[in-house]
Design an enzyme around this catalytic site. Structure first.
Site, PDB file in Angstrom:
ATOM      1  N   LYS A  53       0.845  -1.205   0.000  1.00 33.80           N
ATOM      2  CA  LYS A  53       0.000   0.000   0.000  1.00 33.80           C
ATOM      3  C   LYS A  53       0.876   1.248   0.000  1.00 33.80           C
ATOM      4  O   LYS A  53       0.616   2.212  -0.723  1.00 33.80           O
ATOM      5  CB  LYS A  53      -0.931  -0.011   1.223  1.00 33.80           C
ATOM      6  CG  LYS A  53      -2.043  -1.030   1.122  1.00 33.80           C
ATOM      7  CD  LYS A  53      -2.777  -1.260   2.437  1.00 33.80           C
ATOM      8  CE  LYS A  53      -3.752  -2.436   2.291  1.00 33.80           C
ATOM      9  NZ  LYS A  53      -4.419  -2.806   3.544  1.00 33.80           N
ATOM     10  N   GLN A  97      -4.740  -1.543   9.772  1.00 36.46           N
ATOM     11  CA  GLN A  97      -4.527  -2.844   9.118  1.00 36.46           C
ATOM     12  C   GLN A  97      -5.084  -3.969   9.996  1.00 36.46           C
ATOM     13  O   GLN A  97      -4.747  -4.075  11.178  1.00 36.46           O
ATOM     14  CB  GLN A  97      -3.027  -3.046   8.854  1.00 36.46           C
ATOM     15  CG  GLN A  97      -2.690  -4.325   8.105  1.00 36.46           C
ATOM     16  CD  GLN A  97      -3.279  -4.355   6.688  1.00 36.46           C
ATOM     17  OE1 GLN A  97      -3.251  -3.365   5.964  1.00 36.46           O
ATOM     18  NE2 GLN A  97      -3.819  -5.493   6.299  1.00 36.46           N
ATOM     19  N   ASP A 120     -11.152   2.691   4.081  1.00 37.06           N
ATOM     20  CA  ASP A 120     -11.418   1.257   3.960  1.00 37.06           C
ATOM     21  C   ASP A 120     -12.923   0.991   3.909  1.00 37.06           C
ATOM     22  O   ASP A 120     -13.348  -0.106   3.553  1.00 37.06           O
ATOM     23  CB  ASP A 120     -10.823   0.514   5.172  1.00 37.06           C
ATOM     24  CG  ASP A 120      -9.614  -0.327   4.802  1.00 37.06           C
ATOM     25  OD1 ASP A 120      -9.401  -0.560   3.598  1.00 37.06           O
ATOM     26  OD2 ASP A 120      -8.894  -0.752   5.728  1.00 37.06           O
TER      27      ASP A 120
END
Ligand code: NAP
Length: 277
Positions: A53, A97, A120
């Site tokens: 990422k 994460q 997200d």
């Protein structure tokens, strides 16, 4: 018959190039899109995902900050980091994460992220918006699947889409997105009876199970589009949820690697740019 392999890498490249151009134009107006990623602990897969990422952000001109916390960090310490990123006006997107170490309460942390920085799309506000048909930030993996279907002109309206998996990050939002495009959607899970029979009815079959080779050729209607979301490590190799033999039955198939995973990262960049804009 051999399936057309849906090249996620190529489609994602086009997206990334477009995003890099838009980022450049935003920077020229004095705004540098900025993604903050919080990584707790030493999970090797998470470290790879975060590195990927970070690299993708850098290539697109998006600023990336990774905040690394020890495996044993407290809930309070993690929540303090999220609160400070919420307050930081230079940060446009926040990503924690997953998975978090077991002692940490994942849903409490996700609920704390400012919904306007929730790139997200896991905050209940953003899931609710998707469900209401007024999406803001949509989870990157199912969004990437939709863009891949679009790129290959796969018809969705009126088709029967079967999704195997009902997680909040893949299965459920995938169902909402396909429904919004007028598919008839069936969601299967570990308690589903006659799953192979249901899968065989699918025009579009999405596998998001986390079990290597789960979808076998006898579960696929000839010519169906098969989307393999799975990422499994087997003997040091990355494999999906769909057995290789399915390539002889499906009409379209996403490879693993090189399929959905590539699109997930591209959509993260798109959501971050959107947040900055
Ligand atoms: P998850 O939260 O573990 O969900 C797995 C789902 O599969 C659950 O709904 C579970 O049903 C269902 N399932 C498990 N065993 C089953 C069985 N025998 N029959 C039918 N259904 C079964 O996983 P996830 O986070 O959704 O991820 C799924 C896979 O996608 C994983 O391999 C993950 O690594 C991968 N992934 C890939 C990307 C990408 O960018 N390509 C992104 C995210 C995830 P129950 O709900 O009944 O337990």
């Amino acid at each position: 018959m051999s399936a057309v392999m849906m090249d996620g890498r190529a489609v994602a490249k086009v997206w990334k190039e477009k995003i890099a151009k838009q980022t450049e134009s935003l920077i020229s107006k004095g705004i540098t899109p900025h993604l903050a990623v919080v990584l707790v602990g030493e999970n090797p897969a998470s470290q790879v995902y975060v590195r990927n990422k970070e690299n993708a952000c850098i290539k697109a001109g998006i600023r990336s900050t990774v905040i690394r916390l020890d495996e044993g960090c407290t809930q309070q310490a993690l929540e303090d980091v999220v609160r400070s990123l919420n307050r930081d006006a230079s940060v446009h997107g926040i990503l924690v994460q997953l998975p978090l170490p077991e002692h940490l309460n994942e849903s409490r942390v996700l609920a704390l992220i400012d919904p306007d920085k929730d790139v997200d799309g896991f905050h209940a506000m953003n899931s609710g918006r998707l469900m209401n048909g007024q999406p803001r930030f949509v989870p990157c993996t199912p969004l990437g699947v939709m863009k891949l279907l679009e790129a290959y002109d796969i018809p969705v309206a009126g088709k029967h889409a079967v999704i195997i998996g009902r997680s909040n990050i893949v299965g459920k939002p995938m169902a909402m997105l396909l429904l919004a495009k007028d598919a008839t959607v069936t969601i299967c899970h570990s308690k589903t009876q006659n799953l192979p029979d249901i899968a065989r009815q699918a025009d579009i079959l999405v596998a998001a199970v986390g079990r290597p080779g789960f979808v076998t050729a006898d579960m696929v209607k000839p010519g169906a589009t098969v989307i393999d979301v799975g990422i499994n490590r087997v003997d040091g190799q990355i494999v999906g949820d769909v057995a290789p033999e399915v390539a002889q039955t499906a009409g379209y198939l996403t490879p693993v690697p090189g399929g959905v995973g590539q699109m997930t990262i591209a959509m993260l960049l798109a959501n971050t740019l959107d947040a900055a804009e």
